[in-house]
Scaffold this motif. Structure first.
Motif, PDB file in Angstrom:
ATOM      1  N   THR A   1     -49.104  11.175 -53.736  1.00 33.90           N
ATOM      2  CA  THR A   1     -50.175  12.092 -53.389  1.00 33.90           C
ATOM      3  C   THR A   1     -49.853  12.809 -52.085  1.00 33.90           C
ATOM      4  N   GLU A   2     -49.694  14.126 -52.161  1.00 34.67           N
ATOM      5  CA  GLU A   2     -49.435  14.884 -50.941  1.00 34.67           C
ATOM      6  C   GLU A   2     -50.699  14.923 -50.095  1.00 34.67           C
ATOM      7  N   ILE A   3     -50.529  14.775 -48.798  1.00 30.93           N
ATOM      8  CA  ILE A   3     -51.650  14.816 -47.869  1.00 30.93           C
ATOM      9  C   ILE A   3     -51.888  16.271 -47.499  1.00 30.93           C
ATOM     10  N   ALA A   4     -53.059  16.790 -47.856  1.00 33.68           N
ATOM     11  CA  ALA A   4     -53.325  18.230 -47.743  1.00 33.68           C
ATOM     12  C   ALA A   4     -53.092  18.761 -46.337  1.00 33.68           C
ATOM     13  N   SER A   5     -53.464  17.995 -45.333  1.00 34.33           N
ATOM     14  CA  SER A   5     -53.328  18.452 -43.950  1.00 34.33           C
ATOM     15  C   SER A   5     -51.966  18.107 -43.342  1.00 34.33           C
ATOM     16  N   MET A   6     -51.080  17.508 -44.156  1.00 36.07           N
ATOM     17  CA  MET A   6     -49.724  17.185 -43.708  1.00 36.07           C
ATOM     18  C   MET A   6     -48.733  17.654 -44.782  1.00 36.07           C
ATOM     19  N   PRO A   7     -48.528  18.957 -44.920  1.00 38.08           N
ATOM     20  CA  PRO A   7     -47.672  19.475 -45.989  1.00 38.08           C
ATOM     21  C   PRO A   7     -46.304  18.802 -46.003  1.00 38.08           C
ATOM     22  N   GLY A   8     -45.877  18.364 -47.207  1.00 32.24           N
ATOM     23  CA  GLY A   8     -44.574  17.730 -47.342  1.00 32.24           C
ATOM     24  C   GLY A   8     -44.570  16.249 -47.069  1.00 32.24           C
ATOM     25  N   TYR A   9     -45.751  15.675 -46.734  1.00 32.05           N
ATOM     26  CA  TYR A   9     -45.830  14.233 -46.492  1.00 32.05           C
ATOM     27  C   TYR A   9     -46.783  13.617 -47.501  1.00 32.05           C
ATOM     28  N   TYR A  10     -46.497  12.365 -47.893  1.00 29.66           N
ATOM     29  CA  TYR A  10     -47.175  11.786 -49.043  1.00 29.66           C
ATOM     30  C   TYR A  10     -47.696  10.377 -48.764  1.00 29.66           C
ATOM     31  N   ARG A  11     -48.735  10.030 -49.500  1.00 29.43           N
ATOM     32  CA  ARG A  11     -49.156   8.630 -49.640  1.00 29.43           C
ATOM     33  C   ARG A  11     -48.668   8.180 -51.003  1.00 29.43           C
ATOM     34  N   ASN A  12     -47.879   7.101 -51.017  1.00 33.35           N
ATOM     35  CA  ASN A  12     -47.225   6.669 -52.242  1.00 33.35           C
ATOM     36  C   ASN A  12     -47.678   5.294 -52.682  1.00 33.35           C
ATOM     37  N   SER A  13     -47.623   5.067 -53.983  1.00 29.48           N
ATOM     38  CA  SER A  13     -47.814   3.716 -54.494  1.00 29.48           C
ATOM     39  C   SER A  13     -46.607   2.878 -54.092  1.00 29.48           C
ATOM     40  N   LEU A  14     -46.723   1.576 -54.219  1.00 28.62           N
ATOM     41  CA  LEU A  14     -45.714   0.677 -53.681  1.00 28.62           C
ATOM     42  C   LEU A  14     -44.359   0.850 -54.364  1.00 28.62           C
ATOM     43  N   ASP A  15     -44.348   1.105 -55.664  1.00 31.21           N
ATOM     44  CA  ASP A  15     -43.064   1.276 -56.355  1.00 31.21           C
ATOM     45  C   ASP A  15     -42.297   2.485 -55.822  1.00 31.21           C
ATOM     46  N   ILE A  16     -43.000   3.576 -55.555  1.00 31.74           N
ATOM     47  CA  ILE A  16     -42.347   4.754 -54.991  1.00 31.74           C
ATOM     48  C   ILE A  16     -41.950   4.498 -53.538  1.00 31.74           C
ATOM     49  N   THR A  17     -42.772   3.737 -52.823  1.00 31.10           N
ATOM     50  CA  THR A  17     -42.456   3.389 -51.439  1.00 31.10           C
ATOM     51  C   THR A  17     -41.142   2.629 -51.352  1.00 31.10           C
ATOM     52  N   ILE A  18     -40.902   1.723 -52.269  1.00 32.51           N
ATOM     53  CA  ILE A  18     -39.656   0.955 -52.261  1.00 32.51           C
ATOM     54  C   ILE A  18     -38.462   1.892 -52.420  1.00 32.51           C
ATOM     55  N   LYS A  19     -38.563   2.844 -53.321  1.00 32.06           N
ATOM     56  CA  LYS A  19     -37.481   3.826 -53.498  1.00 32.06           C
ATOM     57  C   LYS A  19     -37.277   4.632 -52.218  1.00 32.06           C
ATOM     58  N   GLU A  20     -38.378   4.990 -51.574  1.00 37.92           N
ATOM     59  CA  GLU A  20     -38.309   5.744 -50.335  1.00 37.92           C
ATOM     60  C   GLU A  20     -37.614   4.941 -49.239  1.00 37.92           C
ATOM     61  N   VAL A  21     -37.940   3.668 -49.133  1.00 34.29           N
ATOM     62  CA  VAL A  21     -37.334   2.820 -48.106  1.00 34.29           C
ATOM     63  C   VAL A  21     -35.822   2.702 -48.331  1.00 34.29           C
ATOM     64  N   LYS A  22     -35.407   2.577 -49.571  1.00 35.13           N
ATOM     65  CA  LYS A  22     -33.972   2.529 -49.874  1.00 35.13           C
ATOM     66  C   LYS A  22     -33.287   3.820 -49.466  1.00 35.13           C
ATOM     67  N   ASP A  23     -33.963   4.936 -49.694  1.00 37.04           N
ATOM     68  CA  ASP A  23     -33.428   6.237 -49.313  1.00 37.04           C
ATOM     69  C   ASP A  23     -33.329   6.350 -47.797  1.00 37.04           C
ATOM     70  N   LEU A  24     -34.356   5.902 -47.108  1.00 40.73           N
ATOM     71  CA  LEU A  24     -34.337   5.940 -45.650  1.00 40.73           C
ATOM     72  C   LEU A  24     -33.175   5.134 -45.088  1.00 40.73           C
ATOM     73  N   TRP A  25     -32.970   3.946 -45.638  1.00 35.13           N
ATOM     74  CA  TRP A  25     -31.879   3.082 -45.161  1.00 35.13           C
ATOM     75  C   TRP A  25     -30.527   3.755 -45.378  1.00 35.13           C
ATOM     76  N   SER A  26     -30.364   4.413 -46.525  1.00 36.71           N
ATOM     77  CA  SER A  26     -29.098   5.085 -46.825  1.00 36.71           C
ATOM     78  C   SER A  26     -28.828   6.236 -45.862  1.00 36.71           C
ATOM     79  N   MET A  27     -29.888   6.780 -45.257  1.00 40.37           N
ATOM     80  CA  MET A  27     -29.751   7.868 -44.290  1.00 40.37           C
ATOM     81  C   MET A  27     -29.498   7.370 -42.870  1.00 40.37           C
ATOM     82  N   GLY A  28     -29.558   6.057 -42.678  1.00 39.73           N
ATOM     83  CA  GLY A  28     -29.348   5.496 -41.349  1.00 39.73           C
ATOM     84  C   GLY A  28     -30.608   5.212 -40.579  1.00 39.73           C
ATOM     85  N   LEU A  29     -31.764   5.393 -41.225  1.00 36.68           N
ATOM     86  CA  LEU A  29     -33.041   5.080 -40.580  1.00 36.68           C
ATOM     87  C   LEU A  29     -33.323   3.593 -40.762  1.00 36.68           C
TER      88      LEU A  29
END
Length: 328
Positions: A44-72
């Motif tokens: 769910t995109e946050i209307a007042s934060m374009p390009g930023y999202y609130r995600n369910s946990l399954d999508i969050t896990i994918k996001e965390v893996k992506d962040l780690w691969s970027m060095g975050l």
């Protein structure tokens, strides 16, 4: 007659400017705030934060893996509790099977090395949207009762596997209470990143949209700090360090660069700063209208926060910054 010093010599090319730069941004400087909601495969995109999202946990896990691969290497977790779970005790906040607790476990299972930091405050769980327990007939926030509730919340996060708890509530005495409870419960290796100088700011608006946590009455000025004050920030931060804070935070960041520098000069623990939702939204809105270059504004803003003295920055621009810095 000649100039004895030509200051422009060290500015004459990109190479020399990079060579003598006093402040450098790297992925190691950033903490990534993540908003998590219930459900599955929900983004769910946050209307007042374009390009930023609130995600369910399954999508969050994918996001965390992506962040780690970027060095975050660090995420700061916030959850949106369902309305039926909200009350004036905050008891869902320490439910061992609650969304936050499940998120901690699943993230640590998926990416064990990722540093997991967790928000500690009652506003996502409060029917009144306040960071603490409300004395309803007076409309005030109860300090000591809230600290007791937040202590239970902190222990539940530690039990789930959090690396750092990040209390954002601004109740008096809570850092000492948390440190004592963590030590006595066998969680001596769990750190505390204290929101030591959190101001009552108008720049939090989009964040409250993300979690549906706006106060139902009044405001938060009786516990968050008066933005007119500077010395108060130093005093509060020193108290938190004495009580056991491992990292201290200034929030917001860009309108409080002077406070970041004051805190950096006053303490020997790492200093973090929160580049908050309103600061993100301003850059996004101006860039969307062509009024400024978004990438340049991102790097200049984050560099200013580091230059002011922040060792760590919580920012919604973390992924964007890493991509810009790496030339992607």
């Amino acid at each position: 007659m000649y100039l004895q010093r030509r200051n422009r010599i060290t500015r004459r090319s990109a190479a020399v400017r990079a060579l003598v730069a006093e402040t450098v941004l790297t992925p190691n400087d950033f903490m990534v705030p993540l908003f998590i909601g219930e459900g599955e495969n929900i983004k769910t995109e946050i209307a007042s934060m374009p390009g930023y999202y609130r995600n369910s946990l399954d999508i969050t896990i994918k996001e965390v893996k992506d962040l780690w691969s970027m060095g975050l290497k660090a995420v700061l977790l916030f959850v949106k509790a369902d309305d039926q779970l909200k009350d004036n005790t905050g008891k869902e906040a320490w439910n061992p099977d609650g969304l936050m607790q499940r998120a901690i476990k699943e993230i640590k299972n998926a990416v064990p090395e990722m540093l997991v930091m967790t928000d500690v405050a009652l506003d996502p769980y409060s029917q009144y949207g306040h960071d603490g327990i409300v004395e309803v007939d007076k409309g005030t926030i109860l300090n000591d009762e809230t600290v007791e509730a937040l202590t239970l919340m902190s222990l539940s996060h530690a039990a789930a596997g959090a690396d750092f708890i990040a209390p954002s509530d601004m109740m008096d005495g809570r850092i000492g209470a948390f440190r004592k409870a963590l030590e006595e419960s066998g969680f001596s290796d769990v750190g505390i990143m204290s929101y030591s100088a959190k101001y009552a700011s108008c720049f939090y608006g989009p964040f409250r949209d993300a979690l549906d946590s706006a106060p139902g009455f009044g405001d938060k000025k009786t516990y968050q700090m008066n933005y007119a004050n500077r010395i108060e920030a130093i005093n509060e931060t020193l108290q938190d360090v004495t009580q056991g804070a491992d990292i201290v935070m200034v929030k917001p960041a860009m309108a409080y660069l002077d406070i970041i520098r004051e805190i950096k000069n006053a303490v020997t623990v790492p200093v973090s700063a929160y580049h908050v939702s309103g600061e993100y939204a301003m850059i996004k809105a101006a860039a969307a209208r062509g009024w400024l270059d978004e990438e340049k504004a991102i790097l200049e803003s984050l560099t200013s926060i580091r230059r002011a003295g922040a060792d760590l920055i919580a920012t919604y621009f973390a992924k964007d910054a890493v991509k810009i810095l790496s030339g992607l």
